[in-house]
Write a protein that holds these residues in place. Structure first.
Motif, mmCIF file in Angstrom:
data_model
loop_
_atom_site.group_PDB
_atom_site.id
_atom_site.type_symbol
_atom_site.label_atom_id
_atom_site.label_comp_id
_atom_site.label_asym_id
_atom_site.label_seq_id
_atom_site.Cartn_x
_atom_site.Cartn_y
_atom_site.Cartn_z
ATOM 1 N N GLY A 35 -11.277 10.643 -4.971
ATOM 2 C CA GLY A 35 -11.207 11.780 -4.059
ATOM 3 C C GLY A 35 -11.273 11.388 -2.602
ATOM 4 O O GLY A 35 -11.444 12.231 -1.739
ATOM 5 N N LYS A 36 -11.139 10.107 -2.313
ATOM 6 C CA LYS A 36 -11.226 9.622 -0.935
ATOM 7 C C LYS A 36 -9.858 9.317 -0.338
ATOM 8 O O LYS A 36 -9.747 8.991 0.827
ATOM 9 C CB LYS A 36 -12.077 8.339 -0.883
ATOM 10 C CG LYS A 36 -13.435 8.443 -1.524
ATOM 11 C CD LYS A 36 -14.399 9.113 -0.625
ATOM 12 C CE LYS A 36 -15.798 9.081 -1.227
ATOM 13 N NZ LYS A 36 -16.762 9.720 -0.382
ATOM 14 N N ASP A 37 -8.817 9.398 -1.134
ATOM 15 C CA ASP A 37 -7.486 8.927 -0.748
ATOM 16 C C ASP A 37 -6.837 9.731 0.367
ATOM 17 O O ASP A 37 -6.046 9.195 1.139
ATOM 18 C CB ASP A 37 -6.570 8.902 -1.980
ATOM 19 C CG ASP A 37 -5.281 8.170 -1.713
ATOM 20 O OD1 ASP A 37 -5.326 6.926 -1.656
ATOM 21 O OD2 ASP A 37 -4.248 8.834 -1.548
ATOM 22 N N LYS A 38 -7.159 10.999 0.489
ATOM 23 C CA LYS A 38 -6.587 11.873 1.539
ATOM 24 C C LYS A 38 -5.062 11.845 1.540
ATOM 25 O O LYS A 38 -4.426 11.839 2.589
ATOM 26 C CB LYS A 38 -7.105 11.495 2.918
ATOM 27 C CG LYS A 38 -8.596 11.410 3.044
ATOM 28 C CD LYS A 38 -9.179 12.728 3.416
ATOM 29 C CE LYS A 38 -10.639 12.549 3.753
ATOM 30 N NZ LYS A 38 -11.482 13.531 3.202
ATOM 31 N N ASP A 101 -4.794 4.011 -5.312
ATOM 32 C CA ASP A 101 -5.410 5.073 -4.525
ATOM 33 C C ASP A 101 -6.715 4.538 -3.927
ATOM 34 O O ASP A 101 -7.330 3.632 -4.464
ATOM 35 C CB ASP A 101 -5.649 6.333 -5.357
ATOM 36 C CG ASP A 101 -6.317 6.059 -6.692
ATOM 37 O OD1 ASP A 101 -6.213 4.940 -7.215
ATOM 38 O OD2 ASP A 101 -6.952 6.980 -7.218
ATOM 39 N N VAL A 102 -7.106 5.085 -2.782
ATOM 40 C CA VAL A 102 -8.327 4.630 -2.122
ATOM 41 C C VAL A 102 -9.506 5.048 -2.996
ATOM 42 O O VAL A 102 -9.775 6.233 -3.171
ATOM 43 C CB VAL A 102 -8.454 5.227 -0.700
ATOM 44 C CG1 VAL A 102 -9.777 4.831 -0.068
ATOM 45 C CG2 VAL A 102 -7.284 4.775 0.165
ATOM 46 N N THR A 103 -10.173 4.034 -3.548
ATOM 47 C CA THR A 103 -11.220 4.260 -4.545
ATOM 48 C C THR A 103 -12.272 3.162 -4.447
ATOM 49 O O THR A 103 -11.946 2.020 -4.143
ATOM 50 C CB THR A 103 -10.597 4.203 -5.966
ATOM 51 O OG1 THR A 103 -9.592 5.192 -6.066
ATOM 52 C CG2 THR A 103 -11.628 4.435 -7.039
ATOM 53 N N SER A 156 -0.870 2.368 8.423
ATOM 54 C CA SER A 156 -1.898 2.509 9.458
ATOM 55 C C SER A 156 -2.815 3.683 9.152
ATOM 56 O O SER A 156 -4.043 3.576 9.294
ATOM 57 C CB SER A 156 -1.260 2.679 10.838
ATOM 58 O OG SER A 156 -0.589 1.502 11.205
ATOM 59 N N TYR A 157 -2.231 4.792 8.739
ATOM 60 C CA TYR A 157 -3.035 5.950 8.345
ATOM 61 C C TYR A 157 -3.920 5.591 7.147
ATOM 62 O O TYR A 157 -5.118 5.874 7.123
ATOM 63 C CB TYR A 157 -2.131 7.143 8.021
ATOM 64 C CG TYR A 157 -2.865 8.316 7.428
ATOM 65 C CD1 TYR A 157 -3.790 9.038 8.183
ATOM 66 C CD2 TYR A 157 -2.656 8.700 6.109
ATOM 67 C CE1 TYR A 157 -4.484 10.107 7.637
ATOM 68 C CE2 TYR A 157 -3.330 9.774 5.560
ATOM 69 C CZ TYR A 157 -4.248 10.471 6.327
ATOM 70 O OH TYR A 157 -4.938 11.533 5.774
ATOM 71 N N ARG A 158 -3.342 4.936 6.159
ATOM 72 C CA ARG A 158 -4.101 4.553 4.965
ATOM 73 C C ARG A 158 -5.253 3.603 5.316
ATOM 74 O O ARG A 158 -6.356 3.742 4.800
ATOM 75 C CB ARG A 158 -3.198 3.904 3.934
ATOM 76 C CG ARG A 158 -3.934 3.586 2.646
ATOM 77 C CD ARG A 158 -2.993 2.955 1.645
ATOM 78 N NE ARG A 158 -3.657 2.643 0.410
ATOM 79 C CZ ARG A 158 -3.649 3.395 -0.683
ATOM 80 N NH1 ARG A 158 -2.999 4.540 -0.685
ATOM 81 N NH2 ARG A 158 -4.266 3.012 -1.771
ATOM 82 N N ILE A 159 -5.004 2.660 6.212
ATOM 83 C CA ILE A 159 -6.053 1.729 6.625
ATOM 84 C C ILE A 159 -7.208 2.488 7.270
ATOM 85 O O ILE A 159 -8.379 2.199 7.000
ATOM 86 C CB ILE A 159 -5.474 0.649 7.569
ATOM 87 C CG1 ILE A 159 -4.619 -0.330 6.769
ATOM 88 C CG2 ILE A 159 -6.587 -0.073 8.328
ATOM 89 C CD1 ILE A 159 -3.785 -1.282 7.620
ATOM 90 N N ARG A 164 -12.796 3.896 6.547
ATOM 91 C CA ARG A 164 -13.889 4.882 6.572
ATOM 92 C C ARG A 164 -14.667 4.850 5.258
ATOM 93 O O ARG A 164 -15.896 4.890 5.249
ATOM 94 C CB ARG A 164 -13.339 6.287 6.794
ATOM 95 C CG ARG A 164 -13.127 6.632 8.221
ATOM 96 C CD ARG A 164 -12.836 8.106 8.382
ATOM 97 N NE ARG A 164 -11.890 8.253 9.469
ATOM 98 C CZ ARG A 164 -10.921 9.134 9.533
ATOM 99 N NH1 ARG A 164 -10.730 9.998 8.557
ATOM 100 N NH2 ARG A 164 -10.117 9.182 10.565
ATOM 101 N N VAL A 165 -13.936 4.808 4.164
ATOM 102 C CA VAL A 165 -14.561 4.767 2.838
ATOM 103 C C VAL A 165 -15.373 3.482 2.670
ATOM 104 O O VAL A 165 -16.494 3.509 2.146
ATOM 105 C CB VAL A 165 -13.486 4.901 1.729
ATOM 106 C CG1 VAL A 165 -14.079 4.652 0.345
ATOM 107 C CG2 VAL A 165 -12.830 6.280 1.791
#
Length: 189
Positions: A35-38, A101-103, A156-159, A164-165
């Motif tokens: 749920g952190k992937d945005k 996904d950002v996890t 860049s957005y993903r980084i 942050r995570v």
């Protein structure tokens, strides 16, 4: 030149297949902090195909050559292959901690050796190298911009989201690691 075109076609197929496999196999699971992937994964899946399709299309519709020399095609194919191969190596080196996904995975740790000694996001760096290779192979300034810039913006957005995570999860340990490394280009950026 025919051999170069075949190598280019093979690299494009390998790129597509590898990314599709990564997306379908390396997802987070129910044990992970999700749920952190945005929507960064969705953004990448829009930006990368858009970059590829638009840069190839523009290369057929316009002529703004980077150079008249043949070396540009070889350099482009070289970057394509190096990007694909090194991204695969990076993903394998992360093992179970790599997800598309950002996890944050159970028992997650910050990797600080290998490429990670110099770069915080080598997988993204090598994906961008692949995009750069595409733009160079197409030998068109507009194609180069379209192959690279949308993908760079998406990564860049993903980084930003991913870091942050990682700060939230690891705090000072990640901040210290971040002070000692660069995002995408060793010793530069």
């Amino acid at each position: 030149m025919k051999t170069l075109q075949i190598l280019f076609a093979i690299s494009m197929v390998a790129w597509f297949l590898s990314e599709i496999l990564y997306k379908n196999i390396l997802k987070s699971n129910d044990k992970d902090k999700k749920g952190k992937d945005k929507s960064t994964l969705n953004l990448l899946w829009i930006a990368i195909p858009f970059s590829i399709a638009s840069s190839v299309t523009i290369s057929y519709l316009t002529k703004f050559p980077i150079t008249d020399e043949v070396w540009i095609y070889y350099l482009g194919v070289f970057f394509l292959y190096i990007g694909i191969i090194l991204r695969f190596i990076i993903i394998r080196s992360l093992g179970k901690y790599f997800t598309v996904d950002v996890t944050i995975r159970e028992n997650h740790q910050i990797k600080k050796e290998g490429f990670y000694k110099y770069l915080r996001h080598p997988s993204y760096a090598f994906s961008l190298l692949t995009s750069l290779g595409l733009g160079l192979y197409l030998n068109n300034w507009l194609s180069l911009v379209l192959a690279f810039v949308p993908t760079f913006i998406a990564f860049s957005y993903r980084i930003t989201i991913e870091e942050r995570v990682l700060i939230e999860q690891f705090g000072e340990e990640y901040l210290e690691y971040r002070r000692k490394t660069k995002k995408l280009i060793p010793f530069i950026y």
